[in-house]
Structure formats: C-alpha cells, structure tokens
Design an enzyme around this catalytic site. Structure first.
Site, mmCIF file in Angstrom:
data_model
loop_
_atom_site.group_PDB
_atom_site.id
_atom_site.type_symbol
_atom_site.label_atom_id
_atom_site.label_comp_id
_atom_site.label_asym_id
_atom_site.label_seq_id
_atom_site.Cartn_x
_atom_site.Cartn_y
_atom_site.Cartn_z
ATOM 1 N N ASP A 63 4.873 -0.096 -63.647
ATOM 2 C CA ASP A 63 5.626 -1.354 -63.303
ATOM 3 C C ASP A 63 6.553 -1.558 -64.602
ATOM 4 O OD1 ASP A 63 3.930 -2.654 -64.807
ATOM 5 O OD2 ASP A 63 3.477 -4.227 -63.512
ATOM 6 N N ASN A 133 -1.480 -15.676 -61.867
ATOM 7 C CA ASN A 133 -1.312 -16.062 -60.393
ATOM 8 C C ASN A 133 -1.854 -15.054 -59.624
ATOM 9 O OD1 ASN A 133 0.362 -13.841 -60.905
ATOM 10 N ND2 ASN A 133 2.314 -14.893 -59.934
ATOM 11 N N HIS A 135 -1.348 -11.833 -59.680
ATOM 12 C CA HIS A 135 -0.580 -10.480 -59.230
ATOM 13 C C HIS A 135 -1.347 -9.342 -59.720
ATOM 14 C CE1 HIS A 135 1.958 -10.608 -63.130
ATOM 15 N NE2 HIS A 135 0.994 -10.169 -63.455
ATOM 16 N N GLU A 140 3.919 -9.894 -56.713
ATOM 17 C CA GLU A 140 3.565 -11.358 -56.789
ATOM 18 C C GLU A 140 2.952 -11.742 -55.500
ATOM 19 O OE1 GLU A 140 3.857 -12.197 -59.718
ATOM 20 O OE2 GLU A 140 5.737 -12.523 -60.682
#
Ligand code: PGA
Length: 240
Positions: A63, A133, A135, A140
């Site tokens: 990414d 979170n 991810h 996401e």
C-alpha cells in the site's frame, strides 16, 4: 488462524527468518511497512549483507499514501527502501509498487496494473501488521472481503495514528492498497503484532467473528494464516 507467540527478543528474528525463507523461493511476496516488522527488515538486510542468500521472489508493495512516493520520508515505500530494499541486490522489475503520485485515471490504472500482476504471479507469502482500527494494509473498516487493489478513503484513526511515521504533520486522505481479496488469495499469510499497545485490537480480533467492519477478521477465513504475537501482546492474564 494459527497462533504463534514468542518473546519480544525473538519476535523480529522469527519474522525475519520467515521472510528470508520466502525471498529465496520463486513466487510473489508482499511485505507491509510499519513499526511492527521494521526490526525484522533490518535483520533480513543484515543477514543478506552477511551471506548473500539468493533472491528468487518477486516483491509487491502492499500500500501507499495517495500523493506520496519513495522520496517522501514517512511514506510506506520510503520506509521499505530505507530498512530493506536498498540493501538487497534486486533485479530490475523484481520489485513492483503502486505509483501513488499519480492522479485520476492514471492512479486507477495502478490498481489495474497490480491486479494484473497478481493474476499472473499469485502471492506466495503476505506479511501484514494490524492497525488500531483492525485495518489490513489500507483496507479500512467496511472494505469488502473480495475487494481487489483499490483507492481507499482513510479513517480518522488511520490518519491520526499514521502521523507517527512522518517527521512533520502530514495531510493524508486516501490510500492505494491491495484489496482483501488479493490478500486472501495469498498461499501463506503472517499477521504480526508486537507491543502492549496492540493488546486491545488483538483481543478483539481473537473474539470477533469474520465481518467487514473489522478487516483483520477476514483472515479467519484463510486456511494458512499465522498470527504472530510477542509476549507483550499476549499473555494469559492480559488477554482473558
Ligand atoms: P504498525 O502499523 O506496524 O506501525 O503498528 C500496522 C498497521 O497499521 O497495519
């Protein structure tokens, strides 16, 4: 998902040895940037300098922050080059990464290019961290489990936590990332977490059934995933 726990001292070496093993074999390897694997990459680079093991794998970037490239301190590619890639004698084309400095259609084309590459050369090993979170890469919460490479809108948590990578406050809004579908097509997956600050998210991962609001739970549907933890994340008293 198989659980592997080691001491904080052993963690980077265990991870590093798994990476060295994968780099020596034919097949595509995807390595996440981030604080979690950083020392493992430094170990791999040092081992490569010492014994020049063969590099047969193709490498694919996981990414990148949209708008940033390898020259930008704090970017994923900057970190990977700094800690690992610049120390390896890679052949031209052996490393394939998103060019996140493009805009519009050219940026969309980067997703297409990497999806094509993975269709031709499937992932053998993917190494991931886990975000606060939940991810995976920049998938996401809410990302479809069958998504391919795409441009994602970053969550508030990701934007806030990611500031730790940059020397000065940096405006982030989107990411370009392999999709969860690409990741789940990998033959082997290692998801690694280290340090007490990862206890809560790992605890949630262990006890949450697969659902798209928690991207890392997708790995529970994968037959060959190892969750590698150090003993700061996992000990019986802290997790139960
Ligand atoms: P970290 O990042 O290794 O820097 O904690 C993990 C992630 O956000 O996936």
């Amino acid at each position: 998902m198989e659980l592997a726990i080691c001491s904080q001292q052993q963690f980077s070496r265990v991870l590093g040895d798994a990476i060295i093993d994968a780099l020596q074999q034919e097949g595509t390897v995807c390595l996440a940037s981030g604080d979690t694997p950083q020392r493992a990459y430094q170990y791999v680079a040092a081992e490569y300098q010492r014994r020049r093991f063969p590099l047969r794998a193709t490498l694919v970037g996981l990414d990148e922050w949209v708008g940033l490239g390898q020259q930008d301190e704090g970017s994923c590619q900057y970190a990977m080059h700094h800690d690992l890639y610049q120390h390896l004698a890679l052949r031209p084309g052996q490393l394939q990464q998103f060019d996140a400095t493009h805009t519009g259609e050219a940026l969309e084309h980067e997703c297409h290019r990497i999806n094509q590459l993975l269709a031709e050369r499937p992932l053998r090993l993917t190494l991931l961290g886990i975000g606060q979170n939940g991810h995976l890469g920049l998938n996401e919460p809410g990302s479809a489990f069958n998504s391919l490479a795409h441009i994602s809108n970053l969550s508030e948590t990701t934007i806030r936590v990611a500031q730790k990578y940059f020397p000065t406050a940096t405006r982030l809004h989107q990411g370009i990332t392999l999709g969860i579908g690409n990741i789940l097509a990998s033959e082997h997956i290692i998801i690694a977490a280290s340090g007490a600050h990862k206890r809560n998210i790992v605890q949630r991962l262990l006890f949450t059934p697969p659902n798209e609001n928690f991207p890392a739970t997708s790995l529970k549907q994968h037959a060959n995933t190892i969750l590698l933890l150090d003993d700061a994340v996992f000990n019986v008293e802290s997790i139960l």
